[in-house]
Design an enzyme around this catalytic site. Structure first.
Site, PDB file in Angstrom:
ATOM      1  N   ARG A  21       0.849  -1.197   0.000  1.00 41.35           N
ATOM      2  CA  ARG A  21       0.000   0.000   0.000  1.00 41.35           C
ATOM      3  C   ARG A  21       0.879   1.239   0.000  1.00 41.35           C
ATOM      4  NH1 ARG A  21      -4.975   0.435   4.184  1.00 41.35           N
ATOM      5  NH2 ARG A  21      -5.516  -1.508   3.132  1.00 41.35           N
ATOM      6  N   SER A 123      -8.424   0.624   0.723  1.00 37.71           N
ATOM      7  CA  SER A 123      -9.418   0.634   1.791  1.00 37.71           C
ATOM      8  C   SER A 123      -9.826   2.054   2.180  1.00 37.71           C
ATOM      9  CB  SER A 123      -8.875  -0.139   2.995  1.00 37.71           C
ATOM     10  OG  SER A 123      -9.864  -0.322   3.966  1.00 37.71           O
ATOM     11  N   ASP A 280     -16.717   1.242   5.085  1.00 35.31           N
ATOM     12  CA  ASP A 280     -15.630   2.047   4.532  1.00 35.31           C
ATOM     13  C   ASP A 280     -15.559   1.837   3.015  1.00 35.31           C
ATOM     14  OD1 ASP A 280     -14.539  -0.519   4.566  1.00 35.31           O
ATOM     15  OD2 ASP A 280     -12.537   0.146   5.117  1.00 35.31           O
ATOM     16  N   ASP A 282     -13.956   0.219   0.776  1.00 27.63           N
ATOM     17  CA  ASP A 282     -13.909  -1.114   0.160  1.00 27.63           C
ATOM     18  C   ASP A 282     -14.797  -2.113   0.903  1.00 27.63           C
ATOM     19  OD1 ASP A 282     -12.198  -1.293   2.391  1.00 27.63           O
ATOM     20  OD2 ASP A 282     -11.019  -2.891   1.467  1.00 27.63           O
ATOM     21  N   ASP A 284     -14.948  -3.464   3.840  1.00 28.70           N
ATOM     22  CA  ASP A 284     -14.514  -4.564   4.713  1.00 28.70           C
ATOM     23  C   ASP A 284     -14.582  -4.181   6.188  1.00 28.70           C
ATOM     24  OD1 ASP A 284     -12.320  -2.843   4.804  1.00 28.70           O
ATOM     25  OD2 ASP A 284     -10.818  -4.427   4.538  1.00 28.70           O
ATOM     26  N   ARG A 285     -14.898  -2.922   6.475  1.00 29.58           N
ATOM     27  CA  ARG A 285     -15.021  -2.503   7.877  1.00 29.58           C
ATOM     28  C   ARG A 285     -16.371  -1.825   8.090  1.00 29.58           C
ATOM     29  NH1 ARG A 285     -10.175   0.437  10.363  1.00 29.58           N
ATOM     30  NH2 ARG A 285     -10.795   2.123   9.009  1.00 29.58           N
ATOM     31  N   GLU A 382     -10.815  -7.189  15.000  1.00 28.26           N
ATOM     32  CA  GLU A 382      -9.734  -6.292  15.393  1.00 28.26           C
ATOM     33  C   GLU A 382     -10.359  -4.952  15.769  1.00 28.26           C
ATOM     34  OE1 GLU A 382      -7.022  -5.893  12.145  1.00 28.26           O
ATOM     35  OE2 GLU A 382      -8.467  -4.932  10.821  1.00 28.26           O
ATOM     36  N   SER A 384      -9.936  -1.948  15.109  1.00 27.63           N
ATOM     37  CA  SER A 384     -10.148  -0.900  14.104  1.00 27.63           C
ATOM     38  C   SER A 384     -11.343  -1.254  13.218  1.00 27.63           C
ATOM     39  CB  SER A 384      -8.886  -0.686  13.273  1.00 27.63           C
ATOM     40  OG  SER A 384      -8.434  -1.910  12.718  1.00 27.63           O
ATOM     41  N   LYS A 396     -12.007  -9.666   7.475  1.00 28.78           N
ATOM     42  CA  LYS A 396     -13.038  -8.764   7.975  1.00 28.78           C
ATOM     43  C   LYS A 396     -14.018  -8.443   6.853  1.00 28.78           C
ATOM     44  CE  LYS A 396      -9.891  -4.767   7.635  1.00 28.78           C
ATOM     45  NZ  LYS A 396      -8.623  -5.489   7.385  1.00 28.78           N
TER      46      LYS A 396
END
Length: 570
Positions: A21, A123, A280, A282, A284-285, A382, A384, A396
């Protein structure tokens, strides 16, 4: 000029907690056409070595909506180049024809029995960034030694091969396959495995607001709510459609809280909706906010949401399991910098709890090991705001988490309870777990190293601090060196992680605090949690004590003014 050229050309991207990244731009340490081609060539070489049937199994490629449409660094173009490298070598590629949530890539890798997969995404990072996230055949992000071996192969394949630049292969090769329809369909079917109150969901009067933060989440969250029997959540119109500029927010990270959720909260008030879910960019959160009786919004922390998810997933398992089901076969997991609330629930309810190193790559790999050994994993997280409900996706997943929290809220509504009230009940039953996370910016790597080396040589060489201000330290664990004073042999149970800095202090008063460097940003993060017993019910006292420990930690161990650290609140 010379310094900039050195910065761009004299180092190469390395795998961190979230794959490769970086900012999009020219140079070997940036995300661009060349570095993506080189990375994929290295991937091909390594996978060819690992899998004799690589050309039969194929490779999955997904992408988000980052980068301007006209930019050569758009996620879609980089995904096409990734596919082209493999197609040119005769490898079948499952390339999604449309942007997808990150969880769809690891899900597709397992479903299609592919050798590996890549998601082009950064992300929740700033708009200038992009990334290259690698998943292994088990559906989990790569861990060591794969990451190191792939980097070696990349170094051996820096010259682009014939055909590697030919993104037209995506449209002309018979080896290109579009898995979008199939994967979306079976993903939504799989979701129903963790839907326990469909009939209740169809009748609920609760309204839900969803924001996808200008990213990929809108269509997929709508489908997930439909799979659970809900009416569609109300989307935030300004943030519903993809926008690589993230034009309505300063930072596309829902973890930042109320300041970035403002449009969602105002829409919720207008629509008389009590719960806001935010995925978010993408998807995944997941962030969640709930309107309280006093008219204020509560934005739950990742640790608070984990307490709710952990309680809900265990309760649902218990209610839907046969009499022969063995609770000792059940597991939940969390990263070591996350809340210990699942550990407290596990101790009381009889299931197993395990910790991993930070990053869902460690959780995903460990969950796969447990599943292969006949264990049942209900939940992992996690702090975050990353949650894994069930085991369909070994990463996630904000889409599944969004619909699970909606079902939980709907169920609690029938009991005249809010999510916040249920959270209080959980803490009263299992003990208050009050946590705080924040970070300091530090742009000088030598300074960061100096801070941590001082902690390893505090009063004398190779000695860790025995106290922090007025607070005695019971144990020290340093996964960078593999040291853990709580173990008989002083060796950490967690794998050693030489390339990152992380030291955890367990205090005599029940506080656990971790200092670590970020895998993706120039930060020293701290994570502190007061883990109280159920009988310790004075929340105000516990909060004050936690704050005092944090202040002592910063003053004695980080010394911001001396080290030039810039504090940022989370």
């Amino acid at each position: 000029m010379n310094k900039e050229l050195r910065d761009r050309l004299c180092c190469r991207l390395t795998f961190g907690t979230a794959g490769l990244r970086s900012a999009m731009g020219a140079g070997f340490c940036y995300i661009n056409d060349l570095t993506v081609i080189q990375s994929t060539q290295g991937m091909y070489k390594y996978l060819e070595r690992c899998f004799s049937d690589f050309r039969q199994r194929g490779f999955v490629v997904g992408y988000d909506t980052r980068g301007q449409v006209t930019s050569s660094c758009s996620s879609k173009r980089l995904a096409k180049l990734t596919a082209a490298v493999l197609l040119a070598k005769g490898v079948p590629v499952y390339l999604f024809s449309k942007y997808v949530p990150t969880p769809f890539v690891p899900y597709a890798v397992r479903q299609l029995k592919a050798a590996a997969g890549v998601m082009i995404t950064a992300s929740h990072n700033r708009k200038e960034d992009n990334g290259y996230k690698v998943y292994w055949e088990n559906g989990a992000q790569i861990t060591s030694p794969h990451d190191k071996e792939i980097l070696k192969c990349i170094e051996e394949c820096v010259e682009p091969w014939n055909g590697s630049w030919n993104e037209n292969l995506v449209d002309t090769s018979p080896l290109t396959r579009d898995p979008l329809e199939e994967i979306s369909k079976i993903y939504m079917e799989d979701l129903k495995k963790i839907c326990y109150h469909r009939e209740l969901n169809t009748k609920t009067n609760l309204k839900f607001i969803h924001t996808s933060f200008h990213g990929v989440g809108h269509d997929y969250v709508q489908l997930a709510f439909k799979a659970f029997g809900f009416k569609p959540p109300i989307p935030v119109p300004e943030q519903k459609d993809p926008d690589p500029d993230f034009s309505t927010v300063k930072c596309p990270n829902p973890e930042e809280g109320e300041s970035v959720l403002e449009l969602s909260l105002r829409l919720a008030e207008k629509e008389s909706a009590r719960v806001v879910v935010a995925t978010d960019p993408d998807a995944d959160r997941l962030a969640v906010a709930e309107l309280q009786e006093n008219g204020r919004w509560k934005v739950f922390t990742g640790n608070e949401l984990a307490a709710l998810f952990g309680w809900w997933m265990f309760r649902s398992w218990k209610a839907n399991s046969s009499k022969e089901a063995d609770v000792k076969n059940v597991y939940m997991l969390a990263t070591t910098v996350s809340s210990k609330i699942l550990k407290a629930i596990a101790l009381k309810e009889g299931f197993h709890f395990e910790e991993t190193l930070p990053g869902f790559k460690w959780i995903g790999s460990r969950v796969k090991d447990l599943l292969d050994n006949g264990k049942e994993v209900l939940f992992a997280f996690e702090e975050s705001i990353g949650f894994m409900c069930g085991t369909s996706v070994l990463d996630k997943d904000g889409v599944s988490a969004a619909v699970v929290i909606a079902e939980m809220a709907s169920y609690l509504e029938t009991k005249n309870l809010t999510l916040a009230q249920q959270l209080t009940e959980i803490y009263e039953m299992y003990g208050y777990h009050i946590s705080k996370t924040s970070y300091f910016l530090c742009y000088e790597p030598p300074t960061i190293k100096r801070v941590f080396e001082k902690l390893r040589n505090f009063d004398s060489p190779k000695s860790y601090p025995k106290s922090c201000g007025a607070y005695g330290i019971l144990h020290v664990r340093d996964v960078t060196t593999g040291y853990d004073s709580s173990q008989i042999n002083n060796k950490s149970v967690l794998p050693m992680s030489k390339n990152s800095q992380m030291i955890t202090f367990t205090f005599q008063n029940g506080c656990v605090a971790t200092l670590r460097t970020s895998g993706t940003e120039p930060k020293i993060k701290y994570y502190a949690e007061m883990c109280a017993r159920p009988e310790q019910s004075d929340k105000t006292f516990l909060e004050e004590l936690l704050q005092k420990v944090i202040e002592a930690l910063i003053e004695n161990f980080l010394e911001p003014s001396k080290n030039g650290l810039i504090w940022r609140s989370m």
